[in-house]
Design an enzyme around this catalytic site. Structure first.
Site, mmCIF file in Angstrom:
data_model
loop_
_atom_site.group_PDB
_atom_site.id
_atom_site.type_symbol
_atom_site.label_atom_id
_atom_site.label_comp_id
_atom_site.label_asym_id
_atom_site.label_seq_id
_atom_site.Cartn_x
_atom_site.Cartn_y
_atom_site.Cartn_z
ATOM 1 N N HIS A 8 0.795 -1.230 0.000
ATOM 2 C CA HIS A 8 0.000 0.000 0.000
ATOM 3 C C HIS A 8 0.826 1.278 0.000
ATOM 4 O O HIS A 8 0.281 2.370 -0.012
ATOM 5 C CB HIS A 8 -0.974 0.018 1.178
ATOM 6 C CG HIS A 8 -0.318 0.249 2.513
ATOM 7 N ND1 HIS A 8 0.398 -0.711 3.164
ATOM 8 C CD2 HIS A 8 -0.266 1.352 3.305
ATOM 9 C CE1 HIS A 8 0.847 -0.230 4.317
ATOM 10 N NE2 HIS A 8 0.466 1.028 4.418
HETATM 11 N N1 UDP Z 1 -3.912 -5.684 8.696
HETATM 12 C C1 UDP Z 1 -5.202 -6.186 8.795
HETATM 13 N N2 UDP Z 1 -5.850 -6.562 7.650
HETATM 14 C C2 UDP Z 1 -5.278 -6.508 6.412
HETATM 15 C C3 UDP Z 1 -3.940 -5.997 6.339
HETATM 16 C C4 UDP Z 1 -3.299 -5.595 7.496
HETATM 17 O O1 UDP Z 1 -5.741 -6.288 9.885
HETATM 18 O O2 UDP Z 1 -5.905 -6.876 5.417
HETATM 19 C C5 UDP Z 1 -3.231 -5.247 9.934
HETATM 20 C C6 UDP Z 1 -1.870 -5.853 10.136
HETATM 21 O O3 UDP Z 1 -1.895 -6.992 10.905
HETATM 22 C C7 UDP Z 1 -1.121 -4.769 10.858
HETATM 23 C C8 UDP Z 1 -1.778 -3.497 10.436
HETATM 24 O O4 UDP Z 1 -2.999 -3.854 9.811
HETATM 25 O O5 UDP Z 1 -1.292 -4.905 12.229
HETATM 26 C C9 UDP Z 1 -0.823 -2.780 9.522
HETATM 27 O O6 UDP Z 1 -1.452 -1.829 8.857
HETATM 28 P P1 UDP Z 1 -0.872 -1.244 7.511
HETATM 29 O O7 UDP Z 1 0.024 -2.203 6.845
HETATM 30 O O8 UDP Z 1 -2.060 -0.733 6.787
HETATM 31 O O9 UDP Z 1 -0.096 0.040 8.042
HETATM 32 P P2 UDP Z 1 1.427 0.323 8.399
HETATM 33 O O10 UDP Z 1 1.806 -0.569 9.512
HETATM 34 O O11 UDP Z 1 2.219 0.123 7.161
HETATM 35 O O12 UDP Z 1 1.398 1.757 8.821
#
Ligand code: UDP
Length: 366
Positions: free
Chosen positions: A207
């Site tokens: 993403h």
């Molecule tokens: N996550 C979720 N469902 C999904 C993809 C990710 O629950 O389909 C959770 C994942 O386990 C993690 C969090 O969302 O805890 C991460 O979010 P994301 O990757 O969107 O954000 P980032 O950590 O990159 O800021």
């Protein structure tokens, strides 16, 4: 009686605030904890499902700020959040992570002389082209309590001249949620529902704007997943931003049969899929940490990570964005070149206790 408002906006924020809210509830005579949701993520499966699954109450305030440019979003959150702060006059706000809501909350509170706690402070990718790096760096300059999840954060903050008296190494709050919901994660039926064989599929998320906002890199990702799927089933829960761009570039129908596309999953099902995967390929921040905690091989498709402990002692392979290299590494891992990781210090499910002990300035027995 102290009043604290946590400001959340995006999927990872909800996961980071849930453990704090659970403990604040047990201190309800001494502390009123309210939740303000900016609306940065608003879809059912990017927001409401997390409130339901993580036992979070309906937010006390909902600002309804979705969409717009980074500047528009940050500015509109500031305008609306100021009204909440004027009405509530809290003693402290808590901002987790590194999203626009984090920055907007910290800027608003600091202008009003309200104390700020930043949970997941000190992480640095040293890449200012990432909006998250700007958000976390500015938030750290403004924060009064800087709660650090891994030791690199202490060094980063010290290098930036931040007073060490404000810096607290408390561990990783995301892991609190993971530990708490492990029984539910173990009981999830998602692998069965999707007809997947345990340890015999690859879970993928993408993403980050660098990877998904332009036609070439998104096309390369589709080709990579199609190639890998010749060897192993690929499961790809698609983030709304990525889905929008796949649609815009006419790529959504270009995936091979062995690439299973799903909507974004709820927390419990997603972690169940991660736990039972043979390999995870991602550009996420939090997923690098969750895979390290669970000892799952993870390829991070980025040129840097703000979470170096996951590479130094965890199971994270930081590979860069050359997708040929990603493919080669994935095949090597599938053939057995696995990293033997260990769990970083204080990633023990008790971080929220440590944060609240510091905030209320008295020990909690746990
Ligand atoms: N996550 C979720 N469902 C999904 C993809 C990710 O629950 O389909 C959770 C994942 O386990 C993690 C969090 O969302 O805890 C991460 O979010 P994301 O990757 O969107 O954000 P980032 O950590 O990159 O800021």
């Amino acid at each position: 009686m102290k009043k604290i408002i946590s400001l959340v906006g995006a999927r990872p924020n909800f996961i980071k605030i849930a453990p704090l809210h659970k403990i604040f509830k047990t201190f309800s005579k001494e502390i009123t904890h309210k939740i303000c949701h900016t609306g940065q993520h608003f879809d059912e499966n990017m927001s409401k499902i997390f409130f339901d699954e993580l036992d979070l109450p309906k937010p006390d305030f909902y600002l309804g700020i979705g969409g717009g440019t980074h500047t528009e979003q940050t500015a509109r959150i500031m305008i609306e959040f100021e009204k909440v702060l004027l009405q509530e006059n809290p003693d402290l706000i808590i901002v987790p992570g590194d999203v626009n809501s984090t920055l907007a909350g910290a800027l608003t509170a600091s202008k009003m002389g309200i104390k700020i706690a930043h949970v997941e402070s000190g992480l640095r990718s040293f890449d200012r082209s990432m909006p998250e790096e700007i958000n976390r760096t500015v938030t750290d300059i403004l924060a009064d309590y800087l709660f650090v999840s891994e030791k690199s954060g202490i060094d980063n903050l010290s290098r930036e001249g931040i007073n060490s008296k404000k810096v607290f190494f408390v561990g990783n709050i995301m892991i609190d949620s993971l530990v708490h919901y492990l029984p539910a994660i173990n009981a999830s039926l998602i692998t069965k529902d999707l007809e997947l064989l345990i340890k015999n599929y690859i879970l993928v998320t993408f993403h980050r704007p660098n990877n998904v906002d332009n036609l070439k890199s998104l096309k390369d990702i589709v080709n990579l997943l199609n190639n890998i799927s010749l060897e192993k089933k690929v499961v790809f829960p698609i983030h709304p931003r990525t889905k929008g761009n796949l649609e815009k570039f006419g790529l959504l129908k270009q995936f091979a049969k062995n690439v299973l596309l799903t909507d974004p999953l709820g927390y419990v099902d997603f972690l169940a899929l991660a736990k039972d995967a043979e390999l995870v390929i991602t550009d996420s921040g939090g997923i690098q940490e969750e895979t390290t905690f669970m000892g799952i091989q993870c390829i991070t498709v980025r040129n840097n990570t703000e979470r170096p402990v996951t590479v130094d002692i965890g199971t994270n392979h930081l590979i860069g964005t050359d997708l040929n290299h990603v493919k080669d590494t994935a095949f090597k891992i599938l053939k057995g070149a696995k990293k033997k990781g260990s769990i970083p210090e204080l990633w023990d499910g008790k971080t929220a206790f440590r944060v609240i002990e510091i905030l209320i300035d008295k020990p909690i027995t746990f």
